[in-house]
Write an enzyme that holds these catalytic residues in place. Structure first.
Site, PDB file in Angstrom:
ATOM      1  N   ASP A  82     -12.555  -3.371  -0.414  1.00  0.00           N
ATOM      2  CA  ASP A  82     -12.056  -4.668  -0.897  1.00  0.00           C
ATOM      3  C   ASP A  82     -12.996  -5.289  -1.932  1.00  0.00           C
ATOM      4  OD1 ASP A  82      -9.644  -4.915   0.489  1.00  0.00           O
ATOM      5  OD2 ASP A  82     -10.636  -5.646   2.289  1.00  0.00           O
ATOM      6  N   GLY A 102      -4.838 -11.786  -8.143  1.00  0.00           N
ATOM      7  CA  GLY A 102      -5.250 -10.926  -7.034  1.00  0.00           C
ATOM      8  C   GLY A 102      -4.667  -9.526  -7.082  1.00  0.00           C
ATOM      9  N   SER A 107       0.806  -1.230   0.000  1.00  0.00           N
ATOM     10  CA  SER A 107       0.000   0.000   0.000  1.00  0.00           C
ATOM     11  C   SER A 107       0.841   1.283   0.000  1.00  0.00           C
ATOM     12  CB  SER A 107      -0.990  -0.003   1.171  1.00  0.00           C
ATOM     13  OG  SER A 107      -1.954  -0.999   0.944  1.00  0.00           O
ATOM     14  N   GLY A 151     -13.929 -21.669  -1.933  1.00  0.00           N
ATOM     15  CA  GLY A 151     -13.507 -21.226  -0.605  1.00  0.00           C
ATOM     16  C   GLY A 151     -14.651 -20.536   0.112  1.00  0.00           C
ATOM     17  N   LYS A 200      -9.302  -5.536  10.629  1.00  0.00           N
ATOM     18  CA  LYS A 200     -10.398  -4.946   9.850  1.00  0.00           C
ATOM     19  C   LYS A 200     -11.712  -4.868  10.643  1.00  0.00           C
ATOM     20  CE  LYS A 200      -8.520  -6.182   5.339  1.00  0.00           C
ATOM     21  NZ  LYS A 200      -8.784  -6.666   3.982  1.00  0.00           N
TER      22      LYS A 200
HETATM   23  P1  NDP Z   1      -9.480 -17.688   5.308  1.00  0.00           P
HETATM   24  O1  NDP Z   1      -8.460 -18.324   6.185  1.00  0.00           O
HETATM   25  O2  NDP Z   1     -10.573 -16.891   5.927  1.00  0.00           O
HETATM   26  O3  NDP Z   1     -10.188 -18.861   4.411  1.00  0.00           O
HETATM   27  C1  NDP Z   1      -9.432 -19.806   3.745  1.00  0.00           C
HETATM   28  C2  NDP Z   1     -10.328 -20.678   2.858  1.00  0.00           C
HETATM   29  O4  NDP Z   1      -9.445 -21.451   2.038  1.00  0.00           O
HETATM   30  C3  NDP Z   1     -11.228 -21.664   3.600  1.00  0.00           C
HETATM   31  O5  NDP Z   1     -12.460 -21.765   2.909  1.00  0.00           O
HETATM   32  C4  NDP Z   1     -10.443 -22.995   3.519  1.00  0.00           C
HETATM   33  O6  NDP Z   1     -11.272 -24.148   3.485  1.00  0.00           O
HETATM   34  C5  NDP Z   1      -9.786 -22.849   2.171  1.00  0.00           C
HETATM   35  N1  NDP Z   1      -8.531 -23.588   2.015  1.00  0.00           N
HETATM   36  C6  NDP Z   1      -7.377 -23.416   2.689  1.00  0.00           C
HETATM   37  N2  NDP Z   1      -6.425 -24.258   2.238  1.00  0.00           N
HETATM   38  C7  NDP Z   1      -7.005 -24.983   1.233  1.00  0.00           C
HETATM   39  C8  NDP Z   1      -6.546 -26.018   0.371  1.00  0.00           C
HETATM   40  N3  NDP Z   1      -5.295 -26.472   0.435  1.00  0.00           N
HETATM   41  N4  NDP Z   1      -7.408 -26.523  -0.542  1.00  0.00           N
HETATM   42  C9  NDP Z   1      -8.655 -26.059  -0.612  1.00  0.00           C
HETATM   43  N5  NDP Z   1      -9.175 -25.098   0.175  1.00  0.00           N
HETATM   44  C10 NDP Z   1      -8.342 -24.560   1.097  1.00  0.00           C
HETATM   45  O7  NDP Z   1      -8.660 -16.839   4.246  1.00  0.00           O
HETATM   46  P2  NDP Z   1      -8.980 -15.386   3.608  1.00  0.00           P
HETATM   47  O8  NDP Z   1     -10.348 -15.390   3.027  1.00  0.00           O
HETATM   48  O9  NDP Z   1      -8.620 -14.317   4.572  1.00  0.00           O
HETATM   49  O10 NDP Z   1      -7.874 -15.314   2.426  1.00  0.00           O
HETATM   50  C11 NDP Z   1      -7.946 -16.222   1.348  1.00  0.00           C
HETATM   51  C12 NDP Z   1      -6.939 -15.840   0.265  1.00  0.00           C
HETATM   52  O11 NDP Z   1      -7.260 -14.570  -0.306  1.00  0.00           O
HETATM   53  C13 NDP Z   1      -5.502 -15.739   0.769  1.00  0.00           C
HETATM   54  O12 NDP Z   1      -4.676 -16.413  -0.146  1.00  0.00           O
HETATM   55  C14 NDP Z   1      -5.232 -14.246   0.772  1.00  0.00           C
HETATM   56  O13 NDP Z   1      -3.854 -13.992   0.530  1.00  0.00           O
HETATM   57  C15 NDP Z   1      -6.082 -13.775  -0.378  1.00  0.00           C
HETATM   58  N6  NDP Z   1      -6.503 -12.343  -0.295  1.00  0.00           N
HETATM   59  C16 NDP Z   1      -6.171 -11.476  -1.313  1.00  0.00           C
HETATM   60  C17 NDP Z   1      -6.573 -10.139  -1.304  1.00  0.00           C
HETATM   61  C18 NDP Z   1      -6.190  -9.219  -2.439  1.00  0.00           C
HETATM   62  O14 NDP Z   1      -6.332  -7.995  -2.305  1.00  0.00           O
HETATM   63  N7  NDP Z   1      -5.742  -9.718  -3.551  1.00  0.00           N
HETATM   64  C19 NDP Z   1      -7.373  -9.592  -0.173  1.00  0.00           C
HETATM   65  C20 NDP Z   1      -7.684 -10.575   0.833  1.00  0.00           C
HETATM   66  C21 NDP Z   1      -7.244 -11.891   0.759  1.00  0.00           C
HETATM   67  P3  NDP Z   1     -11.767 -24.905   4.845  1.00  0.00           P
HETATM   68  O15 NDP Z   1     -13.006 -24.177   5.293  1.00  0.00           O
HETATM   69  O16 NDP Z   1     -12.050 -26.296   4.399  1.00  0.00           O
HETATM   70  O17 NDP Z   1     -10.641 -24.820   5.834  1.00  0.00           O
END
Ligand code: NDP
Length: 264
Positions: free
Chosen positions: A100, A229, A17, A121, A64
């Site tokens: 976002d 992303g 940022s 997800g 947040k």
């Molecule tokens: P959360 O921890 O809240 O959620 C993670 C999700 O991913 C869950 O649904 C989980 O499933 C699933 N998951 C994790 N590992 C695996 C896997 N190996 N295979 C399949 N499903 C999997 O994460 P966030 O929502 O905070 O972030 C998610 C992604 O988004 C991150 O990679 C983050 O870097 C990215 N992001 C990017 C942004 C941008 O501006 N570009 C902004 C915000 C986030 P389960 O429920 O089964 O555990």
């Protein structure tokens, strides 16, 4: 007088940022500077914001929700999800926004006629995006590895599946919001499911930035138009910057300057 902005997070050293916003301020001659603030305790956010005499700020993980609670007034979509990523000092009052999800909408605005979306997800990012998609009356389906997090989406009347009961349909857009592919080379669902999905989708997006995930690589191999992303990051940054400068700068100019910082 020079305005000061910052990002609050823990950790915060990796954040792009400062680079993004300073690039805009510098090249569009806006008298402001953007720094970063490592904040451990979310409860201290409001006091720290005013102690630093900030004109505005962004907020990243894990503050947040604390930012939402710190505000005098929350505007727009942020109210729906209780999550604030952008703060503006409006005459001594702390005003909160969430850019976002709108940033993601901005990022995909060049995709034609998106009506149905499959979200891979069910975490925090999925919640924000799905709520935003539903505001636009889009047809949303969720596919998650496990059942527990799907309850939230069932309450929103979204069709939701785990890997075990997934039923394929056609999707205008598929979005990966899982962290699969972030620090590993995993696909967000088993190969066979992802393959079927990609064969029945027009566009693909991934929330992960800074690398071509295995998911995006597969989409690329299949000649599907995709976004990573970085576009989402850029989108939220452009919308936050507009709020910081109170819409005094041209949006396209903000985007052009901010985009340049991605290639530094
Ligand atoms: P959360 O921890 O809240 O959620 C993670 C999700 O991913 C869950 O649904 C989980 O499933 C699933 N998951 C994790 N590992 C695996 C896997 N190996 N295979 C399949 N499903 C999997 O994460 P966030 O929502 O905070 O972030 C998610 C992604 O988004 C991150 O990679 C983050 O870097 C990215 N992001 C990017 C942004 C941008 O501006 N570009 C902004 C915000 C986030 P389960 O429920 O089964 O555990």
């Amino acid at each position: 007088m020079k305005k000061l902005f910052s990002i609050f997070g823990n950790p915060v050293s990796h954040s792009r940022s400062p680079l993004m916003h300073n690039g805009v301020f510098k090249h569009l001659n806006y008298n402001a500077c953007y720094t970063r603030t490592h904040l451990q305790d979310g409860e201290a956010l409001r006091q720290t914001f005013f102690d630093l005499k900030l004109s505005g700020a962004n907020v990243t993980v894990p503050h947040k929700e604390a930012a939402f609670n710190a505000c005098d007034e929350v505007r727009g979509f942020a109210n729906k999800i209780g999550v604030v990523n952008t703060l503006v000092n409006e005459n001594g009052k702390l005003i909160g926004y969430n850019t976002d999800a709108d940033g993601f909408m901005y990022a995909i605005s060049e995709f034609d006629s998106i009506k149905s979306i499959l979200v891979l997800g069910a975490g925090g990012t999925a919640k924000a995006l799905v709520s935003r998609f539903l505001e636009d009356s889009l047809d949303v389906t969720i596919l998650n590895r496990s059942e527990k997090r799907l309850l939230y989406f069932k309450d929103l009347n979204c069709t939701s599946y785990t890997w075990n009961n997934f039923v394929l349909s056609h999707y205008d857009l598929v979005v990966n919001t899982t962290s699969a592919g972030l620090k590993d080379e995993n696909l967000p669902a088993p190969d066979s499911i992802i393959d079927q999905i990609l064969n029945n989708s027009n566009y693909v997006a991934d929330a992960i930035y800074g690398k071509l995930t295995p998911f995006l690589k597969l989409a690329k191999d299949k000649h599907i138009i995709y976004k990573d992303g970085a576009d989402m990051l850029l989108g939220q940054g452009v919308l936050a910057n507009e709020l910081f400068v109170n819409f005094e700068l041209n949006k396209k100019d903000i985007e052009t300057q901010m985009k340049k910082t991605f290639f530094l």
